[in-house]
Design a protein around this motif. Structure first.
Motif, PDB file in Angstrom:
ATOM      1  N   SER A   1      26.618  10.594 -35.959  1.00  0.00           N
ATOM      2  CA  SER A   1      26.874   9.559 -34.964  1.00  0.00           C
ATOM      3  C   SER A   1      25.740   9.555 -33.948  1.00  0.00           C
ATOM      4  CB  SER A   1      28.213   9.797 -34.257  1.00  0.00           C
ATOM      5  OG  SER A   1      28.158  10.996 -33.499  1.00  0.00           O
ATOM      6  N   PHE A   2      25.710   8.502 -33.131  1.00  0.00           N
ATOM      7  CA  PHE A   2      24.735   8.397 -32.052  1.00  0.00           C
ATOM      8  C   PHE A   2      25.482   8.200 -30.732  1.00  0.00           C
ATOM      9  CE2 PHE A   2      22.021   7.046 -35.648  1.00  0.00           C
ATOM     10  CZ  PHE A   2      20.941   7.900 -35.451  1.00  0.00           C
ATOM     11  N   TRP A   3      24.713   8.317 -29.650  1.00  0.00           N
ATOM     12  CA  TRP A   3      25.246   8.138 -28.302  1.00  0.00           C
ATOM     13  C   TRP A   3      24.447   7.016 -27.639  1.00  0.00           C
ATOM     14  CZ3 TRP A   3      28.863  10.779 -25.081  1.00  0.00           C
ATOM     15  CH2 TRP A   3      28.747  10.514 -23.719  1.00  0.00           C
ATOM     16  N   LEU A   4      25.083   5.879 -27.401  1.00  0.00           N
ATOM     17  CA  LEU A   4      24.437   4.747 -26.744  1.00  0.00           C
ATOM     18  C   LEU A   4      24.550   4.918 -25.239  1.00  0.00           C
ATOM     19  CD1 LEU A   4      25.866   1.888 -29.006  1.00  0.00           C
ATOM     20  CD2 LEU A   4      23.490   2.659 -28.949  1.00  0.00           C
ATOM     21  N   THR A   5      23.435   4.826 -24.543  1.00  0.00           N
ATOM     22  CA  THR A   5      23.458   5.080 -23.094  1.00  0.00           C
ATOM     23  C   THR A   5      24.015   3.912 -22.297  1.00  0.00           C
ATOM     24  OG1 THR A   5      21.189   4.254 -22.869  1.00  0.00           O
ATOM     25  CG2 THR A   5      21.474   6.633 -23.217  1.00  0.00           C
TER      26      THR A   5
ATOM     27  N   ILE B   1      20.691  10.595 -28.908  1.00  0.00           N
ATOM     28  CA  ILE B   1      20.832   9.703 -27.751  1.00  0.00           C
ATOM     29  C   ILE B   1      19.907   8.489 -27.904  1.00  0.00           C
ATOM     30  CG2 ILE B   1      20.644   9.492 -25.247  1.00  0.00           C
ATOM     31  CD1 ILE B   1      21.024  12.559 -25.123  1.00  0.00           C
ATOM     32  N   ILE B   2      20.501   7.304 -28.034  1.00  0.00           N
ATOM     33  CA  ILE B   2      19.747   6.046 -28.113  1.00  0.00           C
ATOM     34  C   ILE B   2      19.741   5.418 -26.722  1.00  0.00           C
ATOM     35  CG2 ILE B   2      19.607   3.755 -29.165  1.00  0.00           C
ATOM     36  CD1 ILE B   2      21.164   4.839 -31.545  1.00  0.00           C
ATOM     37  N   THR B   3      18.570   5.323 -26.126  1.00  0.00           N
ATOM     38  CA  THR B   3      18.474   4.749 -24.777  1.00  0.00           C
ATOM     39  C   THR B   3      18.503   3.227 -24.866  1.00  0.00           C
ATOM     40  OG1 THR B   3      16.061   4.941 -24.912  1.00  0.00           O
ATOM     41  CG2 THR B   3      17.244   6.692 -23.758  1.00  0.00           C
ATOM     42  N   HIS B   4      19.647   2.746 -25.304  1.00  0.00           N
ATOM     43  CA  HIS B   4      19.847   1.304 -25.477  1.00  0.00           C
ATOM     44  C   HIS B   4      21.349   1.053 -25.438  1.00  0.00           C
ATOM     45  CE1 HIS B   4      18.836  -2.754 -26.629  1.00  0.00           C
ATOM     46  NE2 HIS B   4      17.581  -2.439 -26.894  1.00  0.00           N
TER      47      HIS B   4
ATOM     48  N   MET C   1      14.038  -0.554 -33.715  1.00  0.00           N
ATOM     49  CA  MET C   1      13.004   0.352 -33.238  1.00  0.00           C
ATOM     50  C   MET C   1      13.570   1.442 -32.332  1.00  0.00           C
ATOM     51  SD  MET C   1      10.384  -0.322 -34.847  1.00  0.00           S
ATOM     52  CE  MET C   1       9.459   0.963 -34.015  1.00  0.00           C
ATOM     53  N   ALA C   2      14.651   1.155 -31.628  1.00  0.00           N
ATOM     54  CA  ALA C   2      15.267   2.174 -30.780  1.00  0.00           C
ATOM     55  C   ALA C   2      15.764   3.350 -31.620  1.00  0.00           C
ATOM     56  CB  ALA C   2      16.415   1.567 -29.983  1.00  0.00           C
ATOM     57  N   VAL C   3      16.245   3.060 -32.842  1.00  0.00           N
ATOM     58  CA  VAL C   3      16.702   4.107 -33.749  1.00  0.00           C
ATOM     59  C   VAL C   3      15.515   4.777 -34.438  1.00  0.00           C
ATOM     60  CG1 VAL C   3      18.070   4.606 -35.816  1.00  0.00           C
ATOM     61  CG2 VAL C   3      18.924   2.978 -34.107  1.00  0.00           C
TER      62      VAL C   3
END
Length: 317
Positions: A13-17, A176-179, A185-187
């Motif tokens: 999983s990812f963490w969207l900020t 952590i995805i700063t989006h 491109m963020a990934v």
């Protein structure tokens, strides 16, 4: 929250900020974003209903407008519910597969929307430059085929993006995805491996879609303007150009936010991150909000039908 380090990991999983740097304002930011999302949904559903009910609008341009409304609903719904969940419930987690699915829907339907604008430009070209052949060229079957071609192009162009991430980039420096959503491109920028192929493919698709589509649309309007300038009277010229005004406005509403966001992302190195993210969200929200407004204002049949329904509703009360 996940912490990044020098080791690479295989995320599930990812963490969207959300909007980085504005976390304390998330609850307040939810007010304009939820309002804009509601306006987009209501506006596009209204356009679909108006065209279905008004038989005089059962023409190629308005069938394309229906496709545009559906695409705008998909685009806004692909991002806004998750963003609002982050704002309201701190629901930052997103599964890897859900992240890749969101990425596919965002980029695919943005590509499809560009294709529909190109089809609408072709419709205007035939209607103005070859009016006698318009009904024979832009039949209902032809409109369906053009819409299907735009959809298939989007799937074929964008389908490889999440697949290449799955197959080529299993390891990441951080989760952590700063989006606020899973932008390609963020990934990719989080990956540990060689991302050259992913970067080049993404840039190539951007060139094919935005540059070539905009050039083709521009070429169609150059030919349209040449035809219009050959008309006998200024009144005839204005009337003919008036049939293109809604389409031109919709094109500008679609391409300008994307261009501003892309240029800011690539060259605005001193622009704060939250500005980048806000612009990225606005370019997915502005067209769904403004397209129904543009066509409702500029299209007499839609405007009159909507006013009739509103008057009937007011009288019934």
């Amino acid at each position: 929250m996940f912490l990044s380090n020098n080791a690479c990991l295989v995320p599930t999983s990812f963490w969207l900020t959300g909007i980085p740097g504005l976390e304390s304002l998330h609850i307040w930011l939810s007010i304009p974003f939820s309002s804009m999302y509601l306006v987009a949904v209501v506006g596009n559903v209204t356009i679909l209903a108006m065209i279905k009910l008004e038989h005089s609008l059962h023409q190629p341009m308005y069938f394309f407008l229906c496709m545009l409304a559906v695409i705008d609903l998909v685009l806004s719904t692909s991002t806004m519910p998750k963003l609002l969940a982050i704002f309201w419930f701190d629901a930052h987690h997103i599964d890897l597969d859900a992240c890749l699915a969101q990425m596919f829907f965002i980029h695919c339907f943005a590509t499809v929307e560009s294709g529909i604008f190109l089809a609408m430009a072709f419709d205007r070209y035939v209607a103005i430059c070859n009016p006698l052949h318009h009904t024979s060229v832009l039949t209902h079957t032809a409109v369906r085929h053009l819409g299907l071609a735009a959809l298939l192009r989007g799937v074929l162009y964008i389908g490889p993006l999440p697949i290449m991430i799955r197959l080529r980039l299993p390891l990441y420096r951080t989760q952590i995805i700063t989006h606020s959503y899973c932008e390609h491109m963020a990934v990719v920028n989080l990956a540990c491996g060689d991302t050259t192929v992913n970067n080049l493919y993404g840039m190539g698709i951007g060139f094919l879609v935005l540059i070539l589509d905009s050039l083709a649309i521009t070429a169609s309007y150059v030919m349209i303007f040449r035809t219009v300038m050959g008309l006998a009277t200024p009144e005839a010229r204005l009337k003919t150009l008036g049939t293109c005004s809604s389409h031109i406005c919709a094109i500008l509403v679609f391409y300008i936010p994307i261009a501003v966001s892309s240029l800011t992302h690539r060259f605005g190195h001193h622009v704060p991150p939250h500005i980048h993210i806000l612009l990225a969200n606005f370019y997915l929200l502005i067209p769904p909000i403004l397209n129904p407004v543009v066509y409702a204002v500029r299209t007499k049949q839609i405007r009159e039908r909507l006013l009739h329904i509103l008057k009937t509703g007011a009288q019934s009360k």
